[in-house]
Design a protein around this motif. Structure first.
Motif, PDB file in Angstrom:
ATOM      1  N   ARG A  12       0.852  -1.179   0.000  1.00 17.67           N
ATOM      2  CA  ARG A  12       0.000   0.000   0.000  1.00 17.67           C
ATOM      3  C   ARG A  12       0.890   1.231   0.000  1.00 17.67           C
ATOM      4  N   PRO A  13       0.417   2.322  -0.561  1.00 17.51           N
ATOM      5  CA  PRO A  13       1.218   3.546  -0.529  1.00 17.51           C
ATOM      6  C   PRO A  13       1.364   4.058   0.905  1.00 17.51           C
ATOM      7  N   LEU A  14       2.482   4.704   1.160  1.00 19.17           N
ATOM      8  CA  LEU A  14       2.724   5.305   2.456  1.00 19.17           C
ATOM      9  C   LEU A  14       1.790   6.498   2.620  1.00 19.17           C
ATOM     10  N   THR A  15       0.972   6.462   3.656  1.00 21.38           N
ATOM     11  CA  THR A  15      -0.001   7.535   3.883  1.00 21.38           C
ATOM     12  C   THR A  15       0.022   7.926   5.350  1.00 21.38           C
ATOM     13  N   GLY A  16      -0.791   8.881   5.690  1.00 22.10           N
ATOM     14  CA  GLY A  16      -0.927   9.292   7.077  1.00 22.10           C
ATOM     15  C   GLY A  16       0.232  10.155   7.537  1.00 22.10           C
ATOM     16  N   PRO A  18       3.438   9.641   8.408  1.00 25.10           N
ATOM     17  CA  PRO A  18       4.745   9.626   7.748  1.00 25.10           C
ATOM     18  C   PRO A  18       4.744  10.379   6.417  1.00 25.10           C
ATOM     19  N   ALA A  19       3.725  10.170   5.622  1.00 29.04           N
ATOM     20  CA  ALA A  19       3.667  10.833   4.314  1.00 29.04           C
ATOM     21  C   ALA A  19       3.434  12.329   4.473  1.00 29.04           C
ATOM     22  N   ASP A  20       2.668  12.717   5.487  1.00 34.41           N
ATOM     23  CA  ASP A  20       2.419  14.138   5.731  1.00 34.41           C
ATOM     24  C   ASP A  20       3.661  14.830   6.268  1.00 34.41           C
ATOM     25  N   ARG A  21       4.363  14.153   7.157  1.00 35.81           N
ATOM     26  CA  ARG A  21       5.544  14.753   7.788  1.00 35.81           C
ATOM     27  C   ARG A  21       6.748  14.771   6.862  1.00 35.81           C
ATOM     28  N   TRP A  22       6.905  13.704   6.070  1.00 34.49           N
ATOM     29  CA  TRP A  22       8.047  13.587   5.163  1.00 34.49           C
ATOM     30  C   TRP A  22       7.530  13.314   3.749  1.00 34.49           C
ATOM     31  N   PRO A  23       7.070  14.347   3.052  1.00 34.80           N
ATOM     32  CA  PRO A  23       6.410  14.145   1.766  1.00 34.80           C
ATOM     33  C   PRO A  23       7.294  13.522   0.689  1.00 34.80           C
ATOM     34  N   ASP A  24       8.617  13.614   0.814  1.00 31.24           N
ATOM     35  CA  ASP A  24       9.503  13.024  -0.191  1.00 31.24           C
ATOM     36  C   ASP A  24       9.815  11.556   0.086  1.00 31.24           C
ATOM     37  N   LEU A  25       9.501  11.078   1.290  1.00 33.45           N
ATOM     38  CA  LEU A  25       9.840   9.709   1.661  1.00 33.45           C
ATOM     39  C   LEU A  25       9.183   8.646   0.783  1.00 33.45           C
ATOM     40  N   PRO A  26       7.908   8.752   0.428  1.00 36.25           N
ATOM     41  CA  PRO A  26       7.320   7.708  -0.420  1.00 36.25           C
ATOM     42  C   PRO A  26       8.066   7.515  -1.742  1.00 36.25           C
ATOM     43  N   GLN A  27       8.512   8.593  -2.362  1.00 33.10           N
ATOM     44  CA  GLN A  27       9.230   8.452  -3.626  1.00 33.10           C
ATOM     45  C   GLN A  27      10.607   7.831  -3.408  1.00 33.10           C
ATOM     46  N   VAL A  28      11.269   8.190  -2.325  1.00 34.11           N
ATOM     47  CA  VAL A  28      12.578   7.604  -2.012  1.00 34.11           C
ATOM     48  C   VAL A  28      12.434   6.093  -1.832  1.00 34.11           C
ATOM     49  N   LEU A  29      11.426   5.678  -1.074  1.00 38.79           N
ATOM     50  CA  LEU A  29      11.213   4.249  -0.847  1.00 38.79           C
ATOM     51  C   LEU A  29      10.785   3.531  -2.118  1.00 38.79           C
ATOM     52  N   ALA A  30       9.950   4.171  -2.920  1.00 36.67           N
ATOM     53  CA  ALA A  30       9.524   3.554  -4.183  1.00 36.67           C
ATOM     54  C   ALA A  30      10.720   3.340  -5.105  1.00 36.67           C
ATOM     55  N   THR A  31      11.618   4.297  -5.131  1.00 35.40           N
ATOM     56  CA  THR A  31      12.812   4.151  -5.964  1.00 35.40           C
ATOM     57  C   THR A  31      13.685   3.015  -5.435  1.00 35.40           C
TER      58      THR A  31
END
Length: 62
Positions: A12-16, A18-31
């Motif tokens: 599932r995509p990173l939400t809530g 963590p995603a609100d606090r660190w908006p660039d983190l989901p893309q870093v992890l996806a990469t």
């Protein structure tokens, strides 16, 4: 798992918070977790740099 498409893993995509606090983190992890190795970070140093940039320093608690 070999032979199973990525959607079978239930990712599932990173939400809530963590995603609100660190908006660039989901893309870093996806990469970092890209199925195609050519889409991943070339080195662990590149990955570490991306994480460092995505996660601002944590304030010290004394």
């Amino acid at each position: 798992m070999p032979g199973h498409p990525p959607s079978d893993f239930g990712a599932r995509p990173l939400t809530g918070a963590p995603a609100d606090r660190w908006p660039d983190l989901p893309q870093v992890l996806a990469t970092a977790l890209a199925i195609d190795p050519t889409h991943r970070y070339a080195t662990t140093e590149d990955f570490a740099r991306a994480l460092h940039d995505a996660l601002p320093p944590h304030p010290r608690r004394d």
